[in-house]
Design an enzyme around this catalytic site. Structure first.
Site, mmCIF file in Angstrom:
data_model
loop_
_atom_site.group_PDB
_atom_site.id
_atom_site.type_symbol
_atom_site.label_atom_id
_atom_site.label_comp_id
_atom_site.label_asym_id
_atom_site.label_seq_id
_atom_site.Cartn_x
_atom_site.Cartn_y
_atom_site.Cartn_z
ATOM 1 N N CYS A 64 -12.815 2.022 16.113
ATOM 2 C CA CYS A 64 -11.411 1.376 15.963
ATOM 3 C C CYS A 64 -10.442 1.229 17.132
ATOM 4 C CB CYS A 64 -10.707 2.470 14.938
ATOM 5 S SG CYS A 64 -9.091 2.294 14.580
ATOM 6 N N MET A 65 -10.560 2.394 17.967
ATOM 7 C CA MET A 65 -9.814 2.487 19.042
ATOM 8 C C MET A 65 -10.346 2.749 20.253
ATOM 9 S SD MET A 65 -7.136 2.181 17.436
ATOM 10 C CE MET A 65 -6.198 2.191 19.080
ATOM 11 N N GLY B 176 -5.049 1.216 14.284
ATOM 12 C CA GLY B 176 -5.415 1.119 12.849
ATOM 13 C C GLY B 176 -5.312 2.335 11.905
ATOM 14 N N GLN B 177 -5.698 3.486 12.473
ATOM 15 C CA GLN B 177 -5.581 4.747 11.357
ATOM 16 C C GLN B 177 -4.244 5.410 11.596
ATOM 17 O OE1 GLN B 177 -9.424 6.309 10.142
ATOM 18 N NE2 GLN B 177 -9.675 5.489 12.280
ATOM 19 N N MET C 225 -8.064 -4.782 16.055
ATOM 20 C CA MET C 225 -9.512 -4.722 15.992
ATOM 21 C C MET C 225 -10.132 -5.941 16.816
ATOM 22 S SD MET C 225 -10.080 -2.076 14.973
ATOM 23 C CE MET C 225 -8.467 -1.179 15.170
ATOM 24 N N LYS D 170 0.641 -1.298 0.009
ATOM 25 C CA LYS D 170 0.023 0.034 -0.075
ATOM 26 C C LYS D 170 0.685 1.189 -0.153
ATOM 27 C CE LYS D 170 -2.595 -0.807 3.668
ATOM 28 N NZ LYS D 170 -2.104 -2.203 4.024
#
Lengths: 143, 801
Positions: free
Chosen positions: B183-184, B405-406, B368, B87
Site C-alpha cells: 500500500c505505502m 490507504g489504511q 495506489m 462507509k
C-alpha cells in the site's frame, strides 16, 4: 488453467459431490463431538461460489418508495435510478428536487437538511451527495 | 429530542455525554427493516477515528446498553468537519455481522491438530499453546526467521509496536511485515530517497490554499471521498481553482475536473520527466530555490521486477548536478512522451504551465496508482522533482501530497516501523547505531536485534512456498485474498509443513485455509490509536465489549510472548502506569494489571523525541482530536521543513530539509528513466488488467459486505470495460466473462459504461469480492527499491463464458 484453491467452494459441479461428502463427514464429526472434544466450525463466510451482477431498480424519481434509514441520522438511501444524474462543478442534478423537497410523482423528495448548508449554498464538503447517499441493488448479503 | 438539542451535545465535544428523551431506531444487528423504537436515555457518545481509510475522519460513536447504535461525523474535527462518507456512516454495523468469530478454532481430526482436519472450537489456552509449540519447534529446526508475523496498517499503534518488539527483540526475527507493504512502501522509499524522512510535509489545510490540484492516478472521489469533498469545497469557493485528473481510467473524480487526462499504464514516468523538461526549457524553474535547497542524484537503471525468488536489489546512487539532470530529461521531448503515454503535446505543455506558473499554488495527490507500480519509488521521486524544481513545496497550498490507504499505515506501520528492515522513527535494522538505540529503549542486550532483514511481504509468501517460513501469523489482514499471484500462495499455505494462524473478526478467504483462527476484538471494543496521512495521531477508548471470547490483537501478542518466555518485554510497573479509573480498560490492560497501552506508547515516544518525530504524552491524545507530529512544546506542526511552521528549522534558515543530513539539508532531485512494465498485452493476452477498490467497500469487503446498506449499494465485483472493447468481444453489461492470465483466472459479470470506464484495451476489476478472486490473475512483480507489488498492470485475456 489452475483452479481457485478453496477449502469450501469450487465452481465445478464435481466439487458439489465432494462438498456433499464433506457435509456427511462433518455430520459424522458433529455426532462424535463428545469424543473429539469440540464443535466443528460451520461458518462459511461471504463466498457463495458464484459471481453476481449489480442490478439497481432503475425506477424514476417519484416511482420508488423511500427506503428506511439504517439508523436515525444515517444518510437516507436513494430509492431511484441515479445513473443519468450528474454532479459537476457547474451543476448538481440532485438539488433540483431535494433542495425544497418538492413533490415528485406520488412522493415528496427528501429535503436537504439545514446542516448541509453553509451560508446560502450547499456546503462544499457536502456537495458530492453520492459520497453518502447510495442507491440499493437487488439481492441480500449472504451472511 | 429536537434537532437543536442534538446539535448541542455534539458541540459539547461529544465525549461521554448522556442524552435524555427522544426516540431512536435501534438496530444493533443487520435487520434495520425491523428496527425498533427506543428512547435515547443513557446514550453515551465518545470520539474515535473512523475504522476505514487513511483520511482519518473523526466520528462520534453513540452507545446504548453496550451496543453501538449510531455514529455522527465529528464537528470538532478539522479533518471531516462533521461529515463522513457512506462507509463511515456504516460503522455502527461492522462489528455486528451474524457470523462474527467468537471462539478460537483449531483444525482438528479426532480431537487433535491435523492439517487435513476441520476448524473446531477450542479454548484460548489450547490455541495459544499449540501456536507456541509450533513456533518453538520451527525456531529449533530452522531458526527464528522461519516464524513470520504479517500485520497491517489497520493495527493500532501499540499492536504494531508490541508485535515489532516481540519479533525483533524477543524472537530475534526480522520476519515481520505488513499489508502496508502493498500500500505505502513506495511512498516511504520515495520520501526517504528524496527527503531523508518519511511522510508528507503538509497537511489537509493546504487544500484550502491551492489553486491547482493534480491527481496522479488517484480516484479520490471514491477512495478518499471526504478529502475529495475538501477539494470540491475549494473549487466551489474559488472559481479560479482547478482540478486536473490524470488517470488511466475515466472515473468519478473527473466530474469536478477542468481536464481529464488519460495516459497509458506506466507512462506516468515519462509524463513527469516530460513536464520537467518543459519546465527547464521554458525557464519556469526556480533557480534560487534549486541552488539553495536541492542536490541531484542518479541511481541504477534496468533494475528488474522481482519476479524471481530471492531477487535482491540495492540501489547505488551517484551524485549528479543540474546540468546532467537537464540533459537527462531533455530526452523526454513532448513527441516522445506523447508516443509513450498518449498524452498530447498540448496537454503536457498545459500541465507544465500549471506547475511552472509562480502565481499558481499546486497540490499534487496520489495513492495506489503511483505506489502499486514496479517503478513506484521512481514515480514518487519524479513527482517530487516537479515541486522541487519550481520551489512549490512546504508552504500553504504548495505541496506534493502522498495520500494513505489504511487508517494507520502511517501511524503504525511506517512510524513504528513494522517492516522487516525498519525500526521506529525511520530507523533501520541494518544500521548499528539504530539497533543500539532501539535495544537501549527496549532494555535488551546489545546485539539482540538481527542486523539483516529477512523477507519483505512478497518474498515472505515465496519463503512460505519454499519452506523457509513455516509459521505464518496474520493479524488484521486478509493475505489469502489480497496477495497478487494468489494461486501460488494459497497453495503454499496448504502445504503440510506450514502452520497458518489468522486473527480476524469474521470468516474470510484467509481463515478458510488457516490452521488456527483467533477471534479478534475490533475498533472500539479495545483502546486504540491510529495515525493518518497528515501525520495526525488519534486515540480512542474502549466503548463496548468484544463478543464471546474475542480478544484484542495486543492481548494475543502479549499472551504469545509469555508462552515464548518473552513476557518480560511487556512488564511495566502499575505505579508508573495505573489502570484508567474513569473509563473502561482493554482486555490487555485488565490482564496486565497496569495500563499496558499507555506503557507501550510512552516507551515508543522515546524513539521520536528530539529527532523530528516528537509525539505528545499519552493522555493528551485522549483529550484532542489528534495532533500532527512533530508535537513540540505542546504544539502540532502543520508544515514541515519551513521556518515559522516547523520547530526543527532554525531561525534564519527559511527552509531546511533536515532529514537529509548527508546533503546538508538539501532535497534530492533524481534522474529516473521511463522503463516498461514487466508484462505487456500481446496477441494471446491482449488486455491490461487494473485492480482497485470501490467507494462502498473496504479492502477485501469482510466488514463492509456484512453491512446491508453497503452490500446492496455495490454487491459484487464486476469487470468494467470500454464500450469499444466490449462491442468487439460481443460483451454487454451482464455478460458473464472469464478473465485469465498466465497465472490464473476469475469469472465475473461485465459492466460497460458503468461507474468507471477504463481506456481502450484495459479492464478494471475491484478486488473486494470473495467470489471474484481477481488476485489469482494479477502479477506479483514489484518495485525493486520499495518491494511493493504492482496490482495495476498485467496482461489478460477476456472470454465470454
Amino acid at each position: 488453467m489452475e483452479e481457485t484453491i478453496s477449502r469450501f467452494f469450487d465452481n465445478k459441479i464435481i466439487a458439489i459431490a465432494a462438498a456433499m461428502a464433506l457435509v456427511a463427514i462433518m455430520l459424522a464429526l458433529l455426532a462424535s463431538c463428545g469424543d473429539s472434544g469440540g464443535t466443528v466450525f460451520s461458518g462459511k463466510g461471504l463466498a457463495t461460489g458464484e459471481p453476481g451482477m449489480n442490478i439497481y431498480s432503475g425506477k424514476e424519481p417519484g416511482q420508488a418508495s423511500k427506503i428506511e434509514r439504517p439508523y436515525p441520522g444515517a444518510p437516507p438511501l436513494v430509492p431511484h435510478a441515479v445513473d443519468k444524474m450528474n454532479i459537476t462543478r457547474e451543476k448538481n442534478d440532485c438539488i433540483g428536487c431535494h433542495k425544497d423537497g418538492i413533490r415528485v410523482g406520488q412522493d415528496v423528495a427528501t429535503k436537504i437538511p439545514e446542516s448541509h448548508y453553509e451560508g446560502t449554498g450547499l456546503a462544499g464538503i457536502r456537495y458530492n451527495c453520492r459520497q453518502c447517499h447510495v442507491p440499493q441493488a437487488e439481492g441480500e448479503p449472504p451472511v | 429530542m429536537g434537532e437543536l438539542t442534538r446539535r448541542e451535545f455534539l458541540k459539547r465535544g461529544g465525549v461521554i455525554v448522556s442524552v435524555v428523551g427522544g426516540t431512536i431506531y435501534l438496530n444493533p444487528y443487520l435487520d434495520y427493516v425491523e428496527a425498533i423504537t427506543e428512547s435515547l436515555d443513557d446514550l453515551t457518545w465518545d470520539k474515535a477515528p473512523c475504522r476505514f481509510c487513511g483520511t482519518g475522519c473523526s466520528v462520534l460513536v453513540g452507545v446504548k446498553d453496550g451496543k453501538i447504535v449510531a455514529v455522527k461525523g465529528d464537528p470538532e474535527s478539522s479533518v471531516n468537519k462533521g461529515t463522513l462518507c457512506v462507509k463511515g456512516y456504516s460503522l455502527p454495523f461492522i462489528q455486528y455481522g451474524r457470523d462474527r468469530l467468537t471462539k478460537p478454532l483449531i483444525r482438528k481430526k479426532n480431537g487433535s491438530y491435523d492439517k487435513q482436519g476441520e476448524l473446531t472450537e477450542a479454548s484460548w489456552d489450547e490455541a495459544m499453546e499449540l501456536i507456541a509449540q509450533k513456533a518453538k519447534k520451527t525456531i529449533e529446526d530452522k531458526g527464528p526467521s522461519a516464524v513470520a508475523m504479517f500485520g497491517s496498517g489497520q493495527w493500532t499503534i501499540w499492536e504494531g509496536y508490541a508485535a515489532s518488539k516481540l519479533w525483533k527483540a524477543g524472537l530475534q526475527s526480522n520476519s515481520i511485515e505488513v499489508n502496508a507493504r502493498h500500500c505505502m512502501a513506495s511512498a516511504v522509499t520515495g520520501f526517504m530517497t528524496t527527503f531523508g524522512m518519511d511522510e508528507p510535509m503538509g497537511s489537509y489545510e493546504d487544500f484550502s490554499h491551492a489553486d491547482v490540484f493534480v491527481l496522479w492516478g488517484a480516484n479520490m472521489a471514491e477512495m478518499h471521498p471526504i478529502l475529495f469533498s475538501k477539494i470540491t469545497d475549494r473549487l466551489l469557493q474559488n472559481k479560479n481553482a482547478q482540478l486536473i485528473n490524470m488517470t488511466t481510467i475515466s472515473n468519478r473524480s473527473s466530474a469536478m475536473a477542468a481536464k481529464e487526462i488519460i495516459f497509458k499504464p506506466q507512462s506516468d514516468l515519462a509524463i513527469a520527466n516530460g513536464i520537467a523538461n518543459i519546465l527547464i526549457n521554458e525557464g519556469w524553474i526556480n533557480q534560487d530555490f534549486i541552488s539553495r535547497h536541492l542536490a541531484f542524484k542518479r541511481g541504477k537503471e534496468n533494475i528488474g521486477y522481482g519476479l524471481e525468488d530471492r531477487f535482491a536489489f540495492e540501489d547505488e546512487p551517484k551524485a549528479s548536478d543540474f546540468q546532467a539532470y537537464s540533459q537527462f530529461v531533455s530526452n523526454y521531448t513532448p513527441e516522445y512522451v506523447e508516443k509513450l503515454s498518449g498524452v498530447s503535446r498540448d496537454d503536457l505543455y498545459q500541465l507544465a504551465r500549471l506547475y511552472g506558473d509562480p502565481k499558481l499554488k499546486v497540490v499534487s495527490l496520489w495513492t495506489m496508482g503511483m505506489n502499486q507500480h514496479t517503478r513506484g519509488t521512481w514515480i514518487n521521486n519524479l513527482v517530487y522533482n516537479l515541486h522541487l524544481l519550481t520551489g512549490k513545496i512546504s508552504e500553504p497550498g504548495n505541496q506534493p501530497f502522498s495520500l494513505t490507504g489504511q487508517p494507520s499505515a502511517c501511524g503504525t506501520t511506517r512510524e513504528v516501523g513494522t517492516f522487516t528492515q525498519r525500526l521506529p522513527a525511520d530507523m533501520v535494522v541494518t544500521n548499528a547505531e539504530h539497533r543500539a538505540k532501539t535495544e537501549k529503549i527496549w532494555g535488551v542486550p546489545e546485539g539482540t536485534i538481527p542486523a539483516k532483514p529477512t523477507f519483505h511481504a512478497i518474498e515472505m509468501m515465496k519463503a512460505l512456498d519454499r519452506g523457509e517460513v513455516n509459521v505464518f501469523w496474520s493479524q488484521t489482514a486478509n493475505p489469502f485474498q489480497a496477495f497478487p499471484n494468489l494461486n501460488r500462495y494459497r497453495k503454499a499455505a496448504l502445504k503440510e509443513e506450514n502452520f497458518i494462524i489468522v486473527s480476524d473478526v469474521y470468516p474470510t478467504r484467509s481463515t478458510e485455509i488457516a490452521d488456527v483462527v483467533l477471534p479478534s476484538a475490533m475498533w472500539v471494543e479495545k483502546e486504540g490509536a491510529f495515525g493518518n496521512a497528515e501525520r495526525r495521531t488519534q486515540f480512542w477508548r474502549r466503548m463496548i465489549d468484544p463478543p464471546g471470547e474475542a480478544r484484542s490483537d495486543l492481548w494475543q501478542t502479549v499472551e504469545f510472548a509469555k508462552r515464548m518466555g518473552q513476557g518480560n518485554l511487556f512488564e511495566y510497573s502499575d505505579d508508573d502506569f495505573p489502570m484508567p479509573q474513569s473509563y473502561p480498560s482493554s482486555d490487555a490492560t485488565q490482564d496486565a494489571g497496569f495500563y499496558l497501552e499507555k506503557a507501550l506508547f510512552e516507551e515508543y515516544r522515546k524513539f521520536g523525541l528530539g529527532v523530528g518525530h516528537d509525539l505528545a504524552p499519552f493522555d493528551v491524545y485522549h483529550q484532542t482530536r489528534g495532533l500532527r507530529w512533530p508535537v513540540v512544546d505542546g504544539k502540532e506542526t502543520l508544515i514541515r521543513y519551513r521556518e515559522g511552521y516547523d520547530p526543527y528549522v532554525e531561525k534564519g534558515k527559511g527552509l531546511d530539509f533536515y532529514g537529509n543530513e548527508k546533503t546538508g539539508g538539501k532535497a534530492v532531485v533524481w534522474s529516473r528513466p521511463y522503463e516498461p512494465p514487466p508484462e505487456v498485452p500481446n496477441s494471446e493476452y491482449p488486455f491490461w488488467l487494473c485492480t482497485g477498490r470501490v467507494m462502498e467497500h473496504w479492502h477485501s469487503g469482510t466488514m463492509t459486505r456484512r453491512v446491508k446498506s453497503l452490500y446492496k449499494a455495490y454487491p459484487h465485483a464486476t469487470a468494467n470495460l470500454h464500450p469499444e472493447d466490449a462491442s468487439k468481444l460481443g460483451i454487454r453489461s451482464g455478460t458473464k466473462i472469464r478473465i485469465s492470465s498466465r497465472r490464473g483466472e476469475a469469472v465475473m459479470f461485465a459492466e460497460v459504461a458503468g461507474r468507471v470506464t477504463p481506456q481502450e484495451g484495459m479492464v478494471y476489476v475491484p478486488w473486494f469480492d470473495e467470489d471474484v478472486l481477481i488476485n489469482n490473475v494479477t502479477l506479483d512483480a514489484y518495485c525493486p527499491i520499495s518491494k511493493q507489488a504492482d496490482f495495476k498492470k498485467c496482461a489478460v485475456r477476456i472470454e465470454v463464458v
